[in-house]
Every structure is written in structure tokens, then in C-alpha cells.
Design a protein around this motif. Structure first.
Motif, PDB file in Angstrom:
ATOM      1  N   ALA A 135       0.842  -1.204   0.000  1.00 12.39           N
ATOM      2  CA  ALA A 135       0.000   0.000   0.000  1.00 12.39           C
ATOM      3  C   ALA A 135       0.877   1.254   0.000  1.00 12.39           C
ATOM      4  CB  ALA A 135      -0.923   0.000   1.214  1.00 12.39           C
ATOM      5  N   GLY A 136       1.932   1.285   0.763  1.00 11.15           N
ATOM      6  CA  GLY A 136       2.837   2.430   0.790  1.00 11.15           C
ATOM      7  C   GLY A 136       3.556   2.616  -0.529  1.00 11.15           C
ATOM      8  N   GLY A 137       3.984   1.520  -1.143  1.00  3.69           N
ATOM      9  CA  GLY A 137       4.649   1.586  -2.441  1.00  3.69           C
ATOM     10  C   GLY A 137       3.723   2.106  -3.523  1.00  3.69           C
ATOM     11  N   SER A 138       2.441   1.681  -3.516  1.00  2.00           N
ATOM     12  CA  SER A 138       1.500   2.169  -4.534  1.00  2.00           C
ATOM     13  C   SER A 138       1.201   3.648  -4.327  1.00  2.00           C
ATOM     14  CB  SER A 138       0.215   1.336  -4.530  1.00  2.00           C
ATOM     15  OG  SER A 138      -0.438   1.468  -3.292  1.00  2.00           O
ATOM     16  N   LEU A 139       1.164   4.132  -3.093  1.00  2.00           N
ATOM     17  CA  LEU A 139       0.958   5.564  -2.850  1.00  2.00           C
ATOM     18  C   LEU A 139       2.146   6.376  -3.366  1.00  2.00           C
ATOM     19  CD1 LEU A 139      -0.615   5.710   0.734  1.00  2.00           C
ATOM     20  CD2 LEU A 139      -1.654   6.436  -1.411  1.00  2.00           C
ATOM     21  N   VAL A 140       3.353   5.904  -3.135  1.00  2.00           N
ATOM     22  CA  VAL A 140       4.542   6.598  -3.626  1.00  2.00           C
ATOM     23  C   VAL A 140       4.552   6.584  -5.153  1.00  2.00           C
ATOM     24  CG1 VAL A 140       7.076   6.494  -3.724  1.00  2.00           C
ATOM     25  CG2 VAL A 140       5.910   6.195  -1.540  1.00  2.00           C
ATOM     26  N   GLY A 141       4.231   5.428  -5.762  1.00  6.52           N
ATOM     27  CA  GLY A 141       4.189   5.326  -7.235  1.00  6.52           C
ATOM     28  C   GLY A 141       3.142   6.264  -7.833  1.00  6.52           C
ATOM     29  N   THR A 142       1.940   6.328  -7.236  1.00  5.22           N
ATOM     30  CA  THR A 142       0.884   7.217  -7.711  1.00  5.22           C
ATOM     31  C   THR A 142       1.328   8.666  -7.620  1.00  5.22           C
ATOM     32  OG1 THR A 142      -0.773   5.613  -6.979  1.00  5.22           O
ATOM     33  CG2 THR A 142      -1.548   7.859  -7.391  1.00  5.22           C
TER      34      THR A 142
END
Length: 176
Positions: A151-158
Motif C-alpha cells: 500500500a505504501g509503495g502504490s501511494l509513492v508510485g501514484t
């Protein structure tokens, strides 16, 4: 040419030297008292005293300017017929004279002693942490699970994609 000295002429010189050495050794060596220091503690041992009425005698620690046994710090001798001892603690740095007077009134010996000043404490470096510095609020650390990391990685990617889209859109002419 070799000169020889007859043994008869050198004999008195040797005897005089031996007598001088015994004189300089003083009564402490002859009477058998032994004074030692350990830090700020001074102790004396002897075997010269005999017990009279249950007492061995008194040892006195005289400072500079003190000449009488009664002026110094006194300590009663204790022990057995084989040896008696006394000690003084918390003695300041300086030169002192130790006098041992047996209970029969005889002086067992007198000896000077030098008490050295206490060494100043030294600072020793401490070991550095073996695992480095722990991060987090208040120095705590938490082990996150796989779902939290995704979830943290997808927020950073977004966030990165949105920043790239915004910058690309700004660079085209005629768009606001």
C-alpha cells in the motif's frame, strides 16, 4: 704498575661503611616495624610488642609540626604475639611519621611515610552502537507486514506518476 691494598687497611673502611648503613636504617629497621600505604590508607605492623593487661600498645600517625605521640591520630594495636597491626584510613596526601609505643612504654619504632595524592579519575570512551541508529518516533522501530509495504509503495508510485503528468502538461504551450 699494579698497586695492591692490604686487607688489613681496607677492613676499618668496610666496618665504618657498614656502621653508617645501620645508623641510616634507623630504629624502624632494627625494631621491626613496617609501614605501608595503599591509596589513602596507612598501616603499620610490628612484632616487637608484648601484651600487658590485654593491650598491645598504640600506634600514632604524626603530621607535620606534630612532635608528641599524643598529638597525632592514634590507633590501638591489635593482633597476636606473632604480630600486631594498626591502620588509619582517609589520610590526606603528605609526609607523616608513624610511631609505635608498646603497652610496656617502650617505643617499638619510628618511621616516615609519604602518602601520594589520589589519582584523578580518567574518562574512558564508550563503545558505539553495533547496529547503528534506530529510526522512528521516540527511537522505536516497527516491522511492517507485506500488505502495508504494498500500500505504501502504490501511494509513492501514484505520487510520482501524478507529478510527472503535471510537469509534462505544464511544458506544452497554450495550456494552463
Amino acid at each position: 704498575m699494579r698497586t695492591s691494598t692490604p686487607l688489613l687497611r681496607s677492613g676499618p673502611t668496610v666496618a665504618a661503611a657498614a656502621a653508617l648503613a645501620l645508623t641510616l636504617a634507623g630504629p624502624a629497621a632494627a625494631a621491626g616495624i613496617s609501614v605501608s600505604t595503599s591509596g589513602s590508607t596507612v598501616s603499620v605492623t610490628t612484632s616487637a610488642c608484648t601484651q600487658v593487661n590485654g593491650h598491645w600498645g598504640t600506634a600514632s600517625l604524626l603530621g607535620s609540626g606534630q612532635t608528641d605521640v599524643s598529638q597525632g591520630r592514634q590507633a590501638a594495636l591489635s593482633g597476636t604475639a606473632a604480630g600486631q597491626s594498626a591502620a588509619w584510613s582517609n589520610v590526606g596526601a603528605g609526609t607523616y611519621t608513624v610511631v609505635v609505643v608498646c603497652s610496656n612504654g617502650n617505643t617499638a619504632g619510628t618511621q616516615a611515610v609519604v602518602v601520594s595524592p589520589a589519582p584523578s579519575p580518567s574518562v574512558t570512551p564508550t563503545a558505539s552502537p553495533s547496529r547503528g541508529v534506530m529510526g522512528g518516533l521516540g527511537g522505536g522501530s516497527t516491522d511492517y507486514g507485506t500488505l502495508t509495504l504494498v500500500a505504501g509503495g502504490s501511494l509513492v508510485g501514484t505520487g510520482l506518476l501524478a507529478t510527472a503528468w503535471y510537469l509534462r502538461r505544464r511544458t506544452k504551450p497554450g495550456r494552463l
